[in-house]
Design a protein around this motif. Structure first.
Motif, PDB file in Angstrom:
ATOM      1  N   UNK A 177     -30.897  37.687  77.138  1.00 49.04           N
ATOM      2  CA  UNK A 177     -29.435  37.655  77.245  1.00 49.04           C
ATOM      3  C   UNK A 177     -28.908  36.266  76.883  1.00 49.04           C
ATOM      4  N   UNK A 178     -27.699  36.240  76.335  1.00 47.56           N
ATOM      5  CA  UNK A 178     -27.061  34.957  76.039  1.00 47.56           C
ATOM      6  C   UNK A 178     -25.574  35.062  76.372  1.00 47.56           C
ATOM      7  N   UNK A 179     -24.938  33.898  76.556  1.00 53.45           N
ATOM      8  CA  UNK A 179     -23.513  33.855  76.890  1.00 53.45           C
ATOM      9  C   UNK A 179     -22.855  32.694  76.154  1.00 53.45           C
ATOM     10  N   UNK A 180     -21.704  32.957  75.548  1.00 58.60           N
ATOM     11  CA  UNK A 180     -20.929  31.936  74.839  1.00 58.60           C
ATOM     12  C   UNK A 180     -19.596  31.764  75.561  1.00 58.60           C
ATOM     13  N   UNK A 181     -19.320  30.561  76.011  1.00 54.87           N
ATOM     14  CA  UNK A 181     -18.085  30.281  76.746  1.00 54.87           C
ATOM     15  C   UNK A 181     -17.159  29.399  75.914  1.00 54.87           C
ATOM     16  N   UNK A 182     -15.858  29.390  76.258  1.00 58.72           N
ATOM     17  CA  UNK A 182     -14.890  28.506  75.614  1.00 58.72           C
ATOM     18  C   UNK A 182     -14.328  29.029  74.312  1.00 58.72           C
ATOM     19  N   UNK A 183     -14.611  30.311  73.976  1.00 53.95           N
ATOM     20  CA  UNK A 183     -14.088  30.880  72.740  1.00 53.95           C
ATOM     21  C   UNK A 183     -12.565  31.050  72.855  1.00 53.95           C
ATOM     22  N   UNK A 184     -11.840  30.669  71.812  1.00 52.14           N
ATOM     23  CA  UNK A 184     -10.380  30.744  71.826  1.00 52.14           C
ATOM     24  C   UNK A 184      -9.903  32.158  71.574  1.00 52.14           C
ATOM     25  N   UNK A 185      -8.859  32.538  72.256  1.00 48.68           N
ATOM     26  CA  UNK A 185      -8.308  33.886  72.091  1.00 48.68           C
ATOM     27  C   UNK A 185      -7.427  33.942  70.847  1.00 48.68           C
ATOM     28  N   UNK A 186      -7.310  35.158  70.302  1.00 48.28           N
ATOM     29  CA  UNK A 186      -6.436  35.378  69.168  1.00 48.28           C
ATOM     30  C   UNK A 186      -7.007  34.903  67.850  1.00 48.28           C
ATOM     31  N   UNK A 187      -8.252  34.461  67.821  1.00 49.90           N
ATOM     32  CA  UNK A 187      -8.880  33.965  66.593  1.00 49.90           C
ATOM     33  C   UNK A 187     -10.084  34.840  66.257  1.00 49.90           C
ATOM     34  N   UNK A 188     -10.232  35.164  64.994  1.00 46.46           N
ATOM     35  CA  UNK A 188     -11.339  36.016  64.557  1.00 46.46           C
ATOM     36  C   UNK A 188     -12.608  35.180  64.386  1.00 46.46           C
ATOM     37  N   UNK A 189     -13.687  35.667  65.007  1.00 44.71           N
ATOM     38  CA  UNK A 189     -14.991  34.999  64.909  1.00 44.71           C
ATOM     39  C   UNK A 189     -16.027  35.979  64.339  1.00 44.71           C
ATOM     40  N   UNK A 214     -31.403  38.505  60.256  1.00 49.52           N
ATOM     41  CA  UNK A 214     -30.202  38.247  61.060  1.00 49.52           C
ATOM     42  C   UNK A 214     -29.456  39.545  61.370  1.00 49.52           C
ATOM     43  N   UNK A 215     -28.788  39.533  62.516  1.00 50.94           N
ATOM     44  CA  UNK A 215     -27.893  40.645  62.895  1.00 50.94           C
ATOM     45  C   UNK A 215     -26.495  40.059  63.028  1.00 50.94           C
ATOM     46  N   UNK A 216     -25.485  40.713  62.443  1.00 48.21           N
ATOM     47  CA  UNK A 216     -24.128  40.147  62.448  1.00 48.21           C
ATOM     48  C   UNK A 216     -23.087  41.176  62.875  1.00 48.21           C
ATOM     49  N   UNK A 217     -22.072  40.646  63.532  1.00 49.80           N
ATOM     50  CA  UNK A 217     -20.863  41.416  63.833  1.00 49.80           C
ATOM     51  C   UNK A 217     -19.733  40.696  63.102  1.00 49.80           C
ATOM     52  N   UNK A 218     -19.196  41.281  62.016  1.00 49.93           N
ATOM     53  CA  UNK A 218     -18.310  40.534  61.109  1.00 49.93           C
ATOM     54  C   UNK A 218     -17.070  39.915  61.740  1.00 49.93           C
ATOM     55  N   UNK A 219     -16.435  40.631  62.668  1.00 50.17           N
ATOM     56  CA  UNK A 219     -15.164  40.108  63.184  1.00 50.17           C
ATOM     57  C   UNK A 219     -15.008  40.445  64.664  1.00 50.17           C
ATOM     58  N   UNK A 220     -14.801  39.397  65.461  1.00 45.46           N
ATOM     59  CA  UNK A 220     -14.532  39.556  66.894  1.00 45.46           C
ATOM     60  C   UNK A 220     -13.281  38.743  67.225  1.00 45.46           C
ATOM     61  N   UNK A 221     -12.286  39.373  67.806  1.00 42.99           N
ATOM     62  CA  UNK A 221     -11.058  38.678  68.231  1.00 42.99           C
ATOM     63  C   UNK A 221     -10.817  39.001  69.697  1.00 42.99           C
ATOM     64  N   UNK A 222     -10.777  37.994  70.545  1.00 48.13           N
ATOM     65  CA  UNK A 222     -10.599  38.197  71.979  1.00 48.13           C
ATOM     66  C   UNK A 222      -9.145  37.987  72.392  1.00 48.13           C
ATOM     67  N   UNK A 223      -8.705  38.791  73.345  1.00 49.32           N
ATOM     68  CA  UNK A 223      -7.380  38.623  73.945  1.00 49.32           C
ATOM     69  C   UNK A 223      -7.492  37.597  75.062  1.00 49.32           C
ATOM     70  N   UNK A 224      -6.379  37.010  75.491  1.00 48.44           N
ATOM     71  CA  UNK A 224      -6.431  36.018  76.578  1.00 48.44           C
ATOM     72  C   UNK A 224      -7.085  36.611  77.826  1.00 48.44           C
ATOM     73  N   UNK A 225      -8.103  35.893  78.359  1.00 45.53           N
ATOM     74  CA  UNK A 225      -8.778  36.332  79.576  1.00 45.53           C
ATOM     75  C   UNK A 225      -9.786  37.454  79.369  1.00 45.53           C
ATOM     76  N   UNK A 226     -10.003  37.867  78.112  1.00 44.56           N
ATOM     77  CA  UNK A 226     -10.927  38.984  77.868  1.00 44.56           C
ATOM     78  C   UNK A 226     -12.382  38.497  77.885  1.00 44.56           C
ATOM     79  N   UNK A 227     -13.237  39.352  78.441  1.00 41.70           N
ATOM     80  CA  UNK A 227     -14.689  39.109  78.437  1.00 41.70           C
ATOM     81  C   UNK A 227     -15.333  40.258  77.662  1.00 41.70           C
TER      82      UNK A 227
END
Length: 275
Positions: A15-27, A38-51
């Protein structure tokens, strides 16, 4: 797509965890490991406070691992013969020619001669010649006469018969014709099929190429042994009948031995091979 980069390593459980990611930005999420694609997920965009719990991550193997078996074919065959010459039924009856390994390697000429000679000089084999000579003494066959001299000649004749048979049929001809002189344990199927398999031993052999074929080696050994006996049997006991008589007796003895090797409890006949 954000230019910010975040990295993390998995724990002992993957398991891994990434903290401090900004909301509203595509990663773009990329997971990599040595030896895997490699395994990739092309686009992830988080809402404020989303986990976000990412699942379904699978990595494909890309590096090929080559495993090299230790020892050459000749070394493996030598180990097989060393184990086979320790096999005995009931602790006394030699089962040197029984193969219980499902993937045996073929024997070279040197090992074929070693196995044949080891069988020829085995105390049980020699003891059997003394016993048979006693039986023939009572029937005065061959016509060597009675007394110690007649008995000694019968012992010598019986041993010579067996020696020529095993050396020619178990070493010389198998080397020339590239046939394996051993008996290959079946172990499965009906009793009838196993009996037929054992009884076919004198007439069907496995070639060094792994294919079943007519057992020219054994048949040639039986007949050669009978023919050579014509040189030392009493004159009245010589002839074509003696050749075929000895050949039939030798073939019958092989059948009996093969049936014993097929049906003997495996902990008696094959324990030397760790089975």
């Amino acid at each position: 797509m954000s230019s910010d980069r975040y990295t993390a390593q998995t724990n002992d459980y993957g398991f891994f965890q990434i903290s401090g990611v900004k909301s509203g930005i595509s990663y773009r999420l990329t997971v990599s490991a040595k030896g895997f694609g490699d395994w990739s997920l092309p686009s992830i965009t988080l809402a404020p406070g989303q986990y976000l719990d990412v699942t379904g991550i699978t990595l494909a193997v890309t590096d090929m691992v080559t495993v090299q078996a230790a020892g050459s074919t000749e070394e493996i065959a030598k180990q097989q013969v060393d184990l086979e010459t320790k096999q005995r039924a009931f602790g006394v009856l030699p089962m040197f020619y029984a193969v219980y390994d499902s993937n045996p390697v073929p024997l070279g000429s040197k090992l074929k001669f070693k196995l044949a000679f080891r069988t020829a000089i085995d105390p049980f084999s020699i003891g059997a010649d003394f016993f048979l000579a006693g039986v023939k003494q009572a029937d005065n066959s061959p016509s060597y006469g009675q007394g110690f001299q007649g008995y000694a000649k019968r012992v010598g004749a019986d041993y010579a018969n067996g020696f020529t048979d095993i050396m020619i049929g178990g070493a010389v001809l198998p080397s020339v014709l590239h046939q394996d002189p051993r008996y290959f344990y079946q172990g499965t199927g009906s009793k009838k099929s196993r009996v037929l398999h054992a009884l076919s031993g004198p007439f069907i052999a496995k070639g060094d190429n792994g294919h079943w074929q007519p057992n020219y080696s054994s048949v040639g050994g039986y007949l050669s042994s009978g023919a050579i006996a014509n040189t030392y049997y009493p004159e009245r006991n010589r002839g074509t009948a003696v050749v075929f008589s000895i050949a039939l007796v030798d073939a019958g003895a092989t059948m009996v031995a093969d049936v014993i090797q097929e049906f003997i409890p495996r902990n008696m006949g094959a324990k030397a091979k760790g089975q």
